[in-house]
Write a protein that holds these residues in place. Structure first.
Motif, PDB file in Angstrom:
ATOM      1  N   SER A   1       0.817  -1.218   0.000  1.00 52.13           N
ATOM      2  CA  SER A   1       0.000   0.000   0.000  1.00 52.13           C
ATOM      3  C   SER A   1       0.849   1.266   0.000  1.00 52.13           C
ATOM      4  O   SER A   1       0.362   2.349  -0.349  1.00 52.13           O
ATOM      5  CB  SER A   1      -0.933   0.009   1.213  1.00 52.13           C
ATOM      6  N   LEU A   2       2.111   1.141   0.386  1.00 52.34           N
ATOM      7  CA  LEU A   2       3.002   2.308   0.439  1.00 52.34           C
ATOM      8  C   LEU A   2       3.655   2.609  -0.898  1.00 52.34           C
ATOM      9  O   LEU A   2       4.206   3.694  -1.084  1.00 52.34           O
ATOM     10  CB  LEU A   2       4.083   2.086   1.500  1.00 52.34           C
ATOM     11  N   GLN A   3       3.611   1.659  -1.812  1.00 52.97           N
ATOM     12  CA  GLN A   3       4.208   1.888  -3.122  1.00 52.97           C
ATOM     13  C   GLN A   3       3.528   3.076  -3.799  1.00 52.97           C
ATOM     14  O   GLN A   3       2.308   3.163  -3.855  1.00 52.97           O
ATOM     15  CB  GLN A   3       4.072   0.642  -3.998  1.00 52.97           C
TER      16      GLN A   3
ATOM     17  N   LYS B   1       3.587   6.103  -2.744  1.00 48.82           N
ATOM     18  CA  LYS B   1       3.321   7.189  -1.798  1.00 48.82           C
ATOM     19  C   LYS B   1       4.522   8.136  -1.750  1.00 48.82           C
ATOM     20  O   LYS B   1       5.657   7.770  -2.065  1.00 48.82           O
ATOM     21  CB  LYS B   1       3.069   6.626  -0.393  1.00 48.82           C
ATOM     22  N   SER B   2       4.282   9.355  -1.317  1.00 52.35           N
ATOM     23  CA  SER B   2       5.369  10.321  -1.180  1.00 52.35           C
ATOM     24  C   SER B   2       6.270   9.920  -0.017  1.00 52.35           C
ATOM     25  O   SER B   2       5.834   9.210   0.908  1.00 52.35           O
ATOM     26  CB  SER B   2       4.809  11.719  -0.930  1.00 52.35           C
TER      27      SER B   2
ATOM     28  N   ASP C   1       4.667  10.717   3.255  1.00 51.32           N
ATOM     29  CA  ASP C   1       3.574   9.822   3.623  1.00 51.32           C
ATOM     30  C   ASP C   1       4.110   8.496   4.150  1.00 51.32           C
ATOM     31  O   ASP C   1       3.572   7.935   5.118  1.00 51.32           O
ATOM     32  CB  ASP C   1       2.654   9.579   2.426  1.00 51.32           C
ATOM     33  N   VAL C   2       5.156   7.984   3.513  1.00 49.30           N
ATOM     34  CA  VAL C   2       5.764   6.745   3.993  1.00 49.30           C
ATOM     35  C   VAL C   2       6.354   6.961   5.384  1.00 49.30           C
ATOM     36  O   VAL C   2       6.207   6.122   6.284  1.00 49.30           O
ATOM     37  CB  VAL C   2       6.837   6.242   3.016  1.00 49.30           C
TER      38      VAL C   2
END
Length: 249
Positions: A159-161, A163-164, A167-168
């Motif tokens: 789900s983190l792929q 993301k900024s 955000d991570v």
């Protein structure tokens, strides 16, 4: 701005310990053996209480005009850095920093990419006087905090792929407990979250890292710079001491 420091945050290698420790340990740093003079701290202060933020993004403790100027590029997720913080840094404080012979500057280096970014942003979110106490606490609790990486599921990583970086970082500091950690040490939650979301702070970190790369070729932690020269083969207290002989160590 492009850079090679992992701010694209590919998550597959995120939790691997790599680039921590120079790995040579030969302690071949050349140093003059001529002793250097100390200096008195400002009235009513001790040098170890004098902390300022530097233009290069670091935090400097001690006499800014000290004849010996030591910089550490360190990572808050690196066990070698935590070991130096426990073994070497107290000896620097009570010896050459206190005497005014040496200044010590810590510059954050995210050797493990995303894993370091949130803790860096939180660690730099405090006033200069509180920077080193917070750093010490993060280093001494490093393994307990990083144990939380085992709780990050494959689905969460996926789900983190895309993301900024901010955000991570926000996800990781909450998941690993860094957010509660700094709150327990006096950093208000609203301020902490704002610091982790600060894109300008991340841009500044990126620019400073490019300077580290171009000027000193830093690619592992800890890396020590003494009076502008990188100390080859030095990644712990025992190998650093010979280079500090002029300070009486």
């Amino acid at each position: 701005m492009s850079n090679r420091f992992g701010f694209a945050l590919a998550l597959a290698p995120l939790f691997l310990v790599a680039g921590c420790g120079n790995g040579t340990g030969d302690g071949n740093a050349a140093a003059s053996t001529a002793p250097v003079a100390g200096a008195a701290a400002p009235t009513g202060q001790k040098w170890e209480e004098v902390v300022t933020r530097t233009p290069e993004g670091g935090f400097l403790m001690g006499n800014p005009d000290a004849p010996l100027k030591l910089i550490e590029y360190g990572s808050r997720s690196c066990p070698h850095c935590a070991a130096f913080d426990a073994e070497g840094f107290p000896k620097l404080k009570e010896g050459p920093i206190a005497s005014g012979k040496l200044s010590y500057e810590f510059r954050d280096f995210p050797v493990h990419g995303a894993l370091d970014i949130g803790p860096i942003l939180l660690g730099q979110c405090v006033e200069p006087a509180l920077f080193f106490p917070m750093l010490d606490q993060m280093m001494s609790n490093q393994q307990a905090l990083l144990a939380g990486t085992e709780k990050i599921s494959q689905a969460e990583q996926a789900s983190l792929q895309g993301k900024s970086p901010n955000d991570v970082a926000a996800f990781l500091v909450e998941k690993l407990g860094y957010l509660d950690f700094v709150k327990q040490r006096g950093l208000p939650e609203a301020k902490a979250r704002a610091c982790v979301a600060d894109k300008a702070a991340l841009d500044t970190l990126s620019k400073n890292l490019q300077v580290a790369d171009q000027k000193y070729q830093v690619n592992s932690t800890p890396t020590f710079i003494l009076n502008g020269k990188a100390l080859a083969g030095v990644d712990n207290w025992e190998t650093l001491k010979p280079a500090l002989a002029p300070a009486g160590l």
